[in-house]
Design a protein around this motif. Structure first.
Motif, PDB file in Angstrom:
ATOM      1  N   ASP A  23       1.028  -0.674   0.028  1.00  0.00           N
ATOM      2  CA  ASP A  23      -0.317   0.101   0.100  1.00  0.00           C
ATOM      3  C   ASP A  23       1.247   1.664  -0.328  1.00  0.00           C
ATOM      4  O   ASP A  23       0.920   2.639  -0.751  1.00  0.00           O
ATOM      5  CB  ASP A  23      -0.776   0.267   1.060  1.00  0.00           C
ATOM      6  N   GLU A  24       2.350   1.410   0.774  1.00  0.00           N
ATOM      7  CA  GLU A  24       2.799   2.270   0.941  1.00  0.00           C
ATOM      8  C   GLU A  24       3.472   3.135  -0.482  1.00  0.00           C
ATOM      9  O   GLU A  24       3.851   3.976  -1.045  1.00  0.00           O
ATOM     10  CB  GLU A  24       3.552   2.137   2.107  1.00  0.00           C
ATOM     11  N   GLU A  25       4.367   1.866  -0.831  1.00  0.00           N
ATOM     12  CA  GLU A  25       4.923   2.002  -2.223  1.00  0.00           C
ATOM     13  C   GLU A  25       3.708   2.321  -3.344  1.00  0.00           C
ATOM     14  O   GLU A  25       4.190   3.967  -4.329  1.00  0.00           O
ATOM     15  CB  GLU A  25       5.186   0.275  -3.090  1.00  0.00           C
ATOM     16  N   LEU A  26       2.294   2.030  -3.582  1.00  0.00           N
ATOM     17  CA  LEU A  26       1.350   2.331  -4.356  1.00  0.00           C
ATOM     18  C   LEU A  26       0.579   4.128  -4.215  1.00  0.00           C
ATOM     19  O   LEU A  26       0.611   4.683  -4.823  1.00  0.00           O
ATOM     20  CB  LEU A  26       0.218   1.771  -4.728  1.00  0.00           C
ATOM     21  N   ALA A  27       1.088   4.164  -2.714  1.00  0.00           N
ATOM     22  CA  ALA A  27       0.610   5.582  -2.059  1.00  0.00           C
ATOM     23  C   ALA A  27       1.493   6.379  -2.001  1.00  0.00           C
ATOM     24  O   ALA A  27       0.706   8.194  -2.936  1.00  0.00           O
ATOM     25  CB  ALA A  27      -0.060   5.701  -1.244  1.00  0.00           C
ATOM     26  N   ALA A  28       2.896   6.015  -2.746  1.00  0.00           N
ATOM     27  CA  ALA A  28       3.932   7.240  -3.290  1.00  0.00           C
ATOM     28  C   ALA A  28       4.383   7.525  -4.721  1.00  0.00           C
ATOM     29  O   ALA A  28       3.827   8.094  -5.515  1.00  0.00           O
ATOM     30  CB  ALA A  28       5.011   6.524  -2.590  1.00  0.00           C
ATOM     31  N   ARG A  29       3.381   6.185  -5.204  1.00  0.00           N
ATOM     32  CA  ARG A  29       4.284   5.670  -6.896  1.00  0.00           C
ATOM     33  C   ARG A  29       2.711   6.193  -7.968  1.00  0.00           C
ATOM     34  O   ARG A  29       3.435   7.281  -8.803  1.00  0.00           O
ATOM     35  CB  ARG A  29       4.339   4.553  -6.992  1.00  0.00           C
ATOM     36  N   VAL A  30       1.562   6.305  -7.230  1.00  0.00           N
ATOM     37  CA  VAL A  30       0.743   6.061  -8.126  1.00  0.00           C
ATOM     38  C   VAL A  30       0.440   7.948  -8.062  1.00  0.00           C
ATOM     39  O   VAL A  30       0.188   9.152  -9.451  1.00  0.00           O
ATOM     40  CB  VAL A  30      -0.729   5.764  -7.848  1.00  0.00           C
ATOM     41  N   PRO A  31       0.550   9.047  -7.576  1.00  0.00           N
ATOM     42  CA  PRO A  31       0.555  10.147  -7.755  1.00  0.00           C
ATOM     43  C   PRO A  31       1.953  11.022  -8.042  1.00  0.00           C
ATOM     44  O   PRO A  31       1.157  11.698  -8.789  1.00  0.00           O
ATOM     45  CB  PRO A  31       0.418  11.144  -6.123  1.00  0.00           C
ATOM     46  N   ALA A  32       2.966  10.853  -8.243  1.00  0.00           N
ATOM     47  CA  ALA A  32       3.675  11.196  -8.793  1.00  0.00           C
ATOM     48  C   ALA A  32       3.917  10.886 -10.173  1.00  0.00           C
ATOM     49  O   ALA A  32       3.897  11.243 -11.019  1.00  0.00           O
ATOM     50  CB  ALA A  32       4.986   9.923  -8.393  1.00  0.00           C
ATOM     51  N   LEU A  33       3.326   9.344 -10.513  1.00  0.00           N
ATOM     52  CA  LEU A  33       3.304   9.180 -12.338  1.00  0.00           C
ATOM     53  C   LEU A  33       2.488   9.703 -12.700  1.00  0.00           C
ATOM     54  O   LEU A  33       2.291  10.391 -13.614  1.00  0.00           O
ATOM     55  CB  LEU A  33       3.277   8.343 -12.371  1.00  0.00           C
TER      56      LEU A  33
END
Length: 268
Positions: free
Chosen positions: A51-61
């Motif tokens: 969850d932590e990885e996606l919470a950072a990756r998706v907004p940045a991308l």
């Protein structure tokens, strides 16, 4: 907020090609709307990420994509990304964001037996958000969940024209049926936008007495509502598909995407 120019696209975002199942009904409602379809092949599959990885990756991308393509609206056409990162994306970006959530409410209205199956990725089916949807809309019903990452792989393969592993389909349905009460399931929520690409295969195994539903039509209606009164080009133009660069997974051939109105492929 200024009205967007007619050329401003709708941005569809998914980990892979599943979001095409949302793009299709949206184009049926808004046939001249320009669009960009973005697939994060470098991050696929999302269901295996924390969850932590996606919470950072998706907004940045999505921030990079919004800066590059200047859309009027962005659609997270991915249940996993929506259930984990939707709030983070809305906080980070200054444009309307439409998410995708499991269609538990219509499933609860539809079931006759009171037993609903939810097929999603491993990440989606474990989310408290799904607990909340079940408590709010399916009170008194039994909601059985199963995470099936193999269906994502199968859907991607099918769209490329490759054979679908029938054992993957069988295991997915058995993952619901083999749970206590699973033999009474009469509605299955396809809680991953990839899964409707395998609707025929899933229906054949689930049987004619089980209804398969997803939320794509509702998402399309929401997009149409949020863009009501905005200007569009006078005629449809081919859309753009953009893929994050992956050495393991090249973009599919353009011929596989052309039926969805896509006319060119880019990588970032």
């Amino acid at each position: 907020m200024h009205a967007p120019p007619p050329s401003a696209p709708i941005l569809f975002f998914d980990s892979g090609l599943g979001g095409l199942t949302v793009l299709g009904p949206t184009r049926a409602l808004l046939p001249t709307a320009p669009f960009v379809y973005a697939a994060d092949y470098a991050g696929l599959p999302y269901g295996k990420k924390s969850d932590e990885e996606l919470a950072a990756r998706v907004p940045a991308l999505l921030g990079r994509l919004v800066e590059r393509y200047q859309p009027r609206l962005a659609v997270i056409a991915c249940n996993t990304a929506s259930t984990i990162a939707l709030g983070h994306v809305r906080a980070a970006l200054d444009l309307p964001i439409v998410g995708t959530v499991p269609a538990i409410k219509p499933a609860a209205e539809m079931t006759k037996t009171g037993v609903i199956g939810v097929l999603g990725t491993e990440a989606t089916v474990r989310q408290p958000y799904v607990d909340d949807l079940s408590a709010k809309f399916a009170d008194g019903k039994t909601v059985l969940r199963h995470g099936s990452p193999g269906l994502v792989t199968g859907a991607e393969a099918k769209l490329r024209g490759e054979a679908v592993d029938r054992e993957v389909i069988a295991r997915a349905i058995a993952g619901l049926r083999d749970q206590p009460g699973g033999d009474a399931i009469d509605v299955v929520v396809l809680a991953c936008t990839h899964f409707p690409l395998l609707r025929d295969e899933l229906q054949a195994v689930a049987g004619p007495d089980v209804r398969l539903i997803d939320g794509a039509a509702g998402i399309a209606r929401r997009i149409a509502y949020l863009t009501e009164g905005q200007l569009w080009p006078g005629a449809p133009a081919p859309g753009i598909a953009v893929f994050t660069r992956s050495d393991e997974r090249p973009p599919p051939p353009l011929a596989a995407l052309a039926p969805y109105g896509i006319g060119s492929i880019e990588t970032i």
